[in-house]
Enzyme design. Sequence first.
Site, PDB file in Angstrom:
ATOM      1  N   ASP A 266     -10.099  45.936  -5.522  1.00 32.18           N
ATOM      2  CA  ASP A 266      -9.937  47.275  -6.105  1.00 32.18           C
ATOM      3  C   ASP A 266      -8.458  47.648  -6.182  1.00 32.18           C
ATOM      4  O   ASP A 266      -7.850  47.996  -5.159  1.00 32.18           O
ATOM      5  CB  ASP A 266     -10.695  48.291  -5.230  1.00 32.18           C
ATOM      6  CG  ASP A 266     -10.461  49.715  -5.685  1.00 32.18           C
ATOM      7  OD1 ASP A 266     -10.575  50.643  -4.855  1.00 32.18           O
ATOM      8  OD2 ASP A 266     -10.150  49.905  -6.879  1.00 32.18           O
TER       9      ASP A 266
ATOM     10  N   SER B  15       0.436  54.726 -21.632  1.00 29.54           N
ATOM     11  CA  SER B  15       0.118  54.081 -22.909  1.00 29.54           C
ATOM     12  C   SER B  15       0.684  54.948 -24.041  1.00 29.54           C
ATOM     13  O   SER B  15       0.570  56.185 -23.979  1.00 29.54           O
ATOM     14  CB  SER B  15      -1.397  53.973 -23.083  1.00 29.54           C
ATOM     15  OG  SER B  15      -1.728  53.702 -24.452  1.00 29.54           O
TER      16      SER B  15
HETATM   17  O1  LIG Z   1     -11.623  55.533  -5.723  1.00 24.07           O
HETATM   18  C1  LIG Z   1     -11.207  54.875  -6.860  1.00 24.07           C
HETATM   19  C2  LIG Z   1     -10.513  53.575  -6.511  1.00 24.07           C
HETATM   20  N1  LIG Z   1     -11.086  52.573  -7.399  1.00 24.07           N
HETATM   21  C3  LIG Z   1     -12.429  53.042  -7.737  1.00 24.07           C
HETATM   22  C4  LIG Z   1     -13.433  52.388  -6.864  1.00 24.07           C
HETATM   23  N2  LIG Z   1     -14.635  52.857  -6.541  1.00 24.07           N
HETATM   24  C5  LIG Z   1     -15.192  51.847  -5.820  1.00 24.07           C
HETATM   25  C6  LIG Z   1     -16.547  51.842  -5.306  1.00 24.07           C
HETATM   26  C7  LIG Z   1     -17.209  50.640  -5.100  1.00 24.07           C
HETATM   27  C8  LIG Z   1     -18.516  50.627  -4.632  1.00 24.07           C
HETATM   28  C9  LIG Z   1     -19.145  51.831  -4.379  1.00 24.07           C
HETATM   29  C10 LIG Z   1     -20.558  51.849  -3.897  1.00 24.07           C
HETATM   30  F1  LIG Z   1     -20.946  50.642  -3.489  1.00 24.07           F
HETATM   31  F2  LIG Z   1     -21.346  52.237  -4.889  1.00 24.07           F
HETATM   32  F3  LIG Z   1     -20.666  52.721  -2.902  1.00 24.07           F
HETATM   33  C11 LIG Z   1     -18.504  53.047  -4.578  1.00 24.07           C
HETATM   34  C12 LIG Z   1     -17.186  53.059  -5.053  1.00 24.07           C
HETATM   35  N3  LIG Z   1     -14.354  50.815  -5.712  1.00 24.07           N
HETATM   36  O2  LIG Z   1     -13.230  51.177  -6.345  1.00 24.07           O
HETATM   37  C13 LIG Z   1     -12.399  54.527  -7.664  1.00 24.07           C
END
Ligand SMILES: O[C@H]1CN[C@@H](c2nc(-c3ccc(C(F)(F)F)cc3)no2)C1
Length: 331
Positions: free
Chosen positions: A34, A198
């Site tokens: 991420d 952008s």
């Molecule tokens: O916060 C920002 C940073 N990058 C975005 C992000 N969001 C999640 C995430 C992954 C898995 C889940 C779950 F498994 F559904 F819980 C939830 C959120 N991973 O990166 C948003």
Amino acid sequence: DRGSVQNSPKSYDVEYLMPVSLGTPAQQLNLDLDTGSSDFWVFSTLLKESMINGQTLYDPNASTTADKMEGYSWKITYGDQSYSSGDVYVDTVTIGDLTVSTQAVEAAREVSEEFTADSDNDGLVGLGFGIINTVMPYKQKTFFEKAMPGLDSPVFTADLKSGAPGRYNFGYIDDGAYTGNITYVPVNSSDGFWSWVSPGFQVGTTGSFNSTRIHGIADTGTTLLLLPEGVCEAFYGRIASAKYDASQGGYTFECNDSTTPDFYFGTGNGQMIRIPGSYLAYSKIDTSSLRCFGGMQSDSGVGFTIWGDIALKAAFIVFDQGSERLGWAEK
Ligand SMILES: O[C@H]1CN[C@@H](c2nc(-c3ccc(C(F)(F)F)cc3)no2)C1
């Protein structure tokens, strides 16, 4: 030094997971890289049973190289309000033949129901900038920041694909992975994100280029493409069946609507990245429906644009932390 690991999309490309080895002997978990956060955290044996639902658990007590960071803790909340928290260990971590021997591994004691429900996802590798790491009393470096000094080049690259495995590379640029030139744009990391501007966008091959500066972040952890309201209106205004459907919480349109145009976004020096219209028919709103939820939605709830997987899978991206810049290329 350099590394390379395959990433695999879950259904609907909702997230991309990669195998990571932790500890000695190696414990392999499937983690979500991420670039929009900076904590490296994993499901662990510290969790209550009720929070576990098939995930693979990191067991620090089974690792001869794990050392508990006494008095340290972490707690993180994501854009969708999901969260996790726990304790911190130092241990060896290997991603695609690249090893960091003293990585701060954040072992979860608590995860929100969204993470419990996501049974394939064993945790996150945050590759934003370390200033937004949540570990207390002292924040910890990301896996990339720990690895960077030993790398051939201070870069990692993301090659996400639509409905197929792609690849993350660390420390080098695979010139066979993209076409044309890489256009570099400056990054402002002061908020801990890969933030860039952008110069504008174009709807379809016949539309004119709209010169409007779009401030946003490159975020591999966000599924969709969240753009300013006006851009969404310009795009969906060209699709005959499109409408904003409050009950669905966003724009929807008929999945096979032949009027769906491609979407181009500017990177710099006149380069545009083309997102095929097919990527923007994200997913059927329900199994019996002919309508799809749009892959592009408004960023009005966020405050800045998020170039999530819908956009990133149309490009080869260089995250150049050495020069604080992003490189964009077609592929
Ligand atoms: O916060 C920002 C940073 N990058 C975005 C992000 N969001 C999640 C995430 C992954 C898995 C889940 C779950 F498994 F559904 F819980 C939830 C959120 N991973 O990166 C948003």
